[in-house]
Motif scaffolding. Structure first.
Motif: not given
Length: 619
Positions: A516-522
């Motif tokens: 998930e790209i969200e996890d990468y952003v975090h």
């Protein structure tokens, strides 16, 4: 002998009606003729007119009328026969053929958009975040919570054009009715001088963009959705209003033992709750230095720790509670405290709170509220699905957005490198030479986290590890030793990627790219915080999914970062279909739609797994 007046009355009475039962003798009686027979008689009569039409010099109108009537009767009979012979299966086949014909005329892009809209509509049918009492009685609040705070007069008198210019200066986007004005200094926000001095000692001189608009909005009692990139000061934006509300309640009437809390802050992880609690303790402790401010009592409710260690907090009223959902529900069910006087609720990392299996827990927590409260939702990645859901649950909400929801922090230099799986460990040591410690290494696999820590220890690197299978004591020790500088490297799973603030982190290494790209952003947001710069190095290889790489490619392009050649070669299938390139409303990824969203697939997998567990429990 009957009296004369009775005989007179009998003579005047009208005689009983006489009915003719014989049809032959009753001239007024008309027998019932069935509709079909009447139609045939009418048709025969019209036919007889047609035969004599030439003798009488009539036109062919009567003949046409006769044919029309005959055609109508035949058509009606045919339809009646079809209705009798028609089955549900035939109807379903007809509808399917009609839909197939319509679909054949649509482009692939139109089909994809319709499919995405159907999925999004199905997701949007969830219940609101409201207490059971409010749902049962149909209670709906139409006005925001009233507070005594007002902006300074000179700010309140600013014309709308001036406020728009301030928001444009800091790239603040707002949505909502009667949005409170942005304020560019802590003093104009009417924050106590003791807290302002404490912030200055920690090198916080001016409010950040999310604080410029978010703090006045929260001070005004408005429900709020706050979106800003990692490290932008969201914690102060939602903790300070809770502290000021608790201070006002304590000043009016001091809380007695067993009363409270006034405000509650929910966090998805124990580490984030502990960090938020420490900040709250520091800011409320600064208030005590001001002789005019009474002390405020705070409580930390998380799993893995004994609540008896905080027994002193229950000797007086509790003003603020920082908690994870599970332990908070346990304390409420045991009635260690109540929400009878709670007026403030904030959810940090709200999108993760609602999506990661906490939704039912949050609804359970809502059922303990007995009055209207102010609700605030904060996150760095809040996709459109969560925003729409939040708007339904809040009262006249104000959306404050600094940058696109889900966008990467522009203060982080993102480096993506292609590294074969067997070469990762060796190359990791080279990456650690880029910057001085401290460094964080992320991996989604718990076993891989332990393997990386063991490898680094063998190479003489002081490293600690943290993941969900560690005990609470081990997790606390890892964070404490890393923050203090006793350890140079922390190897972590996703549990350390959301909200945790580590000072002076210059380098983050993502050992395995999350789906998930969200996890990468975090994860990359653990560096480049509070205006500082940092580097994020990400390892990718053949095992990384093309869809994830496409999300990463668009994220790099949006942030103006260098896109490696192997990422440039990845083509977006939506471009060939001619569809518009919109971000996914579920996870905010730019490289895919909702129909092939990995986050949505994971949510469905968890739901199916939970149903299986329930079914097995029923046998």
């Amino acid at each position: 002998m009957e009296p004369s007046h009775k005989r007179r009355r009998l003579l005047q009475r009208s005689s009983s009606p006489q009915y003719k039962l014989d049809d032959g003798e009753n001239d007024d009686y008309e027998p019932y003729v069935p509709v079909a027979q009447r139609r045939q008689e009418k048709l025969a009569k019209l036919s007889s007119w047609t035969k004599t039409s030439d003798k009488r010099g009539l036109t062919s109108t009567s003949v046409d009328r006769t044919d029309q009537l005959q055609g109508e009767d035949e058509e009606e009979a045919r339809k009646e026969k079809l209705r009798k012979d028609r089955t549900l299966l035939a109807e379903a086949q007809e509808v399917h053929l009609k839909k197939a014909a319509e679909d054949a005329m649509k482009t692939e892009a139109e089909k994809q958009e319709e499919q995405d809209a159907e999925i999004l509509a199905a997701i949007a049918t969830r219940r609101k975040l409201a207490s059971d009492l409010e749902l049962a009685k149909g209670i709906q609040y139409t006005e925001s919570l009233k507070t005594s705070w007002r902006p300074p007069k000179y700010i309140g008198e600013k014309i709308p054009e001036q406020l728009v210019r301030i928001r444009e200066k800091y790239h603040i986007v707002v949505e909502g009715e009667d949005v409170p004005p942005p304020i560019e200094s802590f003093a104009d926000m009417k924050i106590p001088s003791s807290i302002i001095q404490h912030l200055r000692k920690n090198k916080i001189i001016k409010p950040t963009p999310i604080q410029i608009q978010g703090i006045p909005t929260a001070f005004s009692g408005r429900d709020m959705i706050g979106i800003a990139f990692t490290g932008s000061g969201k914690t102060l934006a939602f903790c300070l209003p809770a502290i000021m509300m608790a201070l006002e309640e304590e000043t009016k009437l001091p809380l007695a033992r067993g009363e409270g809390p006034v405000g509650v802050i929910l966090c998805p992880s124990r580490e984030l709750a502990t960090q938020t609690f420490e900040n709250v303790k520091a800011w409320t402790g600064a208030l005590v230095k001001d002789s005019h401010c009474p002390p405020l009592n705070s409580l930390l409710c998380i799993g893995g720790i004994s609540m008896s260690e905080q027994s002193h907090a229950f000797t007086t009223g509790i003003h603020l509670v920082v908690a994870t959902p599970g332990r908070l529900i346990d304390m409420l069910e045991k009635k260690r405290f109540t929400f009878n006087n709670c007026k403030y609720l904030c959810m940090d990392e709200a999108d993760r709170m609602i999506d990661l299996g906490f939704e039912e827990d949050v609804r359970n927590i809502m059922s303990f509220f007995k009055r209207q409260r102010q609700t605030l939702l904060f996150s760095a990645t809040m996709p459109r699905k969560i925003q729409d859901f939040a708007r339904q649950s809040l009262v006249k909400p104000v959306l404050v957005n600094v940058g696109r929801a889900g966008a990467a922090n522009l203060d982080v230099l993102q480096v993506v490198e292609y590294v074969k799986q067997e070469a990762k460990m060796v190359y990791l040591l080279e990456c650690l030479q880029k910057t001085p410690p401290p460094v964080i290494i992320f991996s989604d696999n718990k076993n891989e986290v332990d393997d990386i820590q063991e490898y680094l220890l063998l190479k003489g690197v002081e490293a600690v590890a943290i993941h969900g299978s560690k005990t609470q004591e081990e997790r606390q020790y890892a964070i404490r030793s890393f923050k203090s500088g006793a350890k140079d490297v922390m190897v972590a799973s996703g549990v350390a990627s959301k909200g945790l603030d580590f000072s002076d982190i210059q380098h983050v290494i993502i050992f395995s790219m999350p789906k998930e790209i969200e996890d990468y952003v975090h994860q990359i947001g653990r560096t480049g915080r509070s205006g500082k710069t940092g580097i994020a190095t990400t390892f990718v290889n053949m095992s990384t999914q093309d869809q994830t790489l496409l999300d990463l490619k668009y994220l790099l392009m949006e942030a103006g970062q260098k896109v490696p050649a192997f990422l440039e070669k990845i083509e977006d299938p939506r471009v060939a279909q001619g569809s518009t390139l919109k971000g996914c409303p579920v996870c905010g990824g730019l490289g895919h739609g909702i129909s092939n969203c990995p986050k949505q697939e994971e949510a469905q997998r968890r739901q199916i797994a939970s149903h299986r567990v329930q079914d097995m429990g029923n046998y």
